[in-house]
Design a protein around this motif. Structure first.
Motif, PDB file in Angstrom:
ATOM      1  N   PRO A  66       7.461 -10.031  -5.653  1.00 48.68           N
ATOM      2  CA  PRO A  66       8.691  -9.991  -4.857  1.00 48.68           C
ATOM      3  C   PRO A  66       8.995  -8.654  -4.180  1.00 48.68           C
ATOM      4  CG  PRO A  66       9.233  -9.808  -7.163  1.00 48.68           C
ATOM      5  CD  PRO A  66       7.735 -10.022  -7.086  1.00 48.68           C
ATOM      6  N   GLN A  67       8.173  -7.652  -4.407  1.00 50.13           N
ATOM      7  CA  GLN A  67       8.410  -6.332  -3.813  1.00 50.13           C
ATOM      8  C   GLN A  67       7.921  -6.317  -2.365  1.00 50.13           C
ATOM      9  OE1 GLN A  67       9.690  -4.255  -6.190  1.00 50.13           O
ATOM     10  NE2 GLN A  67      10.185  -2.651  -4.745  1.00 50.13           N
ATOM     11  N   ILE A  68       8.759  -5.807  -1.448  1.00 52.57           N
ATOM     12  CA  ILE A  68       8.348  -5.651  -0.054  1.00 52.57           C
ATOM     13  C   ILE A  68       8.411  -4.176   0.323  1.00 52.57           C
ATOM     14  CG2 ILE A  68       9.022  -7.985   0.661  1.00 52.57           C
ATOM     15  CD1 ILE A  68      11.566  -6.715   1.905  1.00 52.57           C
ATOM     16  N   ASP A  69       7.782  -3.847   1.415  1.00 58.33           N
ATOM     17  CA  ASP A  69       7.743  -2.464   1.881  1.00 58.33           C
ATOM     18  C   ASP A  69       9.153  -1.977   2.211  1.00 58.33           C
ATOM     19  OD1 ASP A  69       7.392  -0.107   3.537  1.00 58.33           O
ATOM     20  OD2 ASP A  69       5.292  -0.705   3.676  1.00 58.33           O
ATOM     21  N   ALA A  70       9.495  -0.785   1.744  1.00 61.44           N
ATOM     22  CA  ALA A  70      10.824  -0.212   1.962  1.00 61.44           C
ATOM     23  C   ALA A  70      11.134   0.029   3.433  1.00 61.44           C
ATOM     24  CB  ALA A  70      10.963   1.089   1.178  1.00 61.44           C
TER      25      ALA A  70
END
Length: 96
Positions: A66-70
């Motif tokens: 679930p992590q996306i690029d900041a």
């Protein structure tokens, strides 16, 4: 459309939360590193009628989490997300 908006629309279209779809994908082995995006996209289209854009949002969650690029967080424009972590448990339980 933001990344989260894609997932919210997928929930509207399928009646399943992103987490439920992730669990189904895992049970089918789609989280294996050897599985190509095209195979996952074919499954999502055949079983849920999802197109490429919505499918690729789920491919990301299935293969990368679930992590996306900041760089997408807090920007202006249509692809801006409020957080670098996507909410997978459904729109009804999403924190405000």
């Amino acid at each position: 459309m933001s990344f989260q908006a894609y997932l919210d629309t997928i929930e509207d279209k399928t009646g399943l939360t992103p987490r439920q779809l992730l669990e189904i994908a895992r049970s089918r082995g789609y989280d294996n590193d050897s599985v190509k995006a095209a195979e996952i996209l074919e499954w999502l289209k055949a079983d849920y009628g999802l197109g490429r854009g919505h499918g690729m949002a789920l491919v990301h969650v299935i293969t990368k989490g679930p992590q996306i690029d900041a760089k997408h967080v807090g920007t202006t424009g249509s692809h801006s997300d409020a957080s670098d972590t996507l909410w997978l448990d459904g729109k009804a339980t999403k924190p405000a």
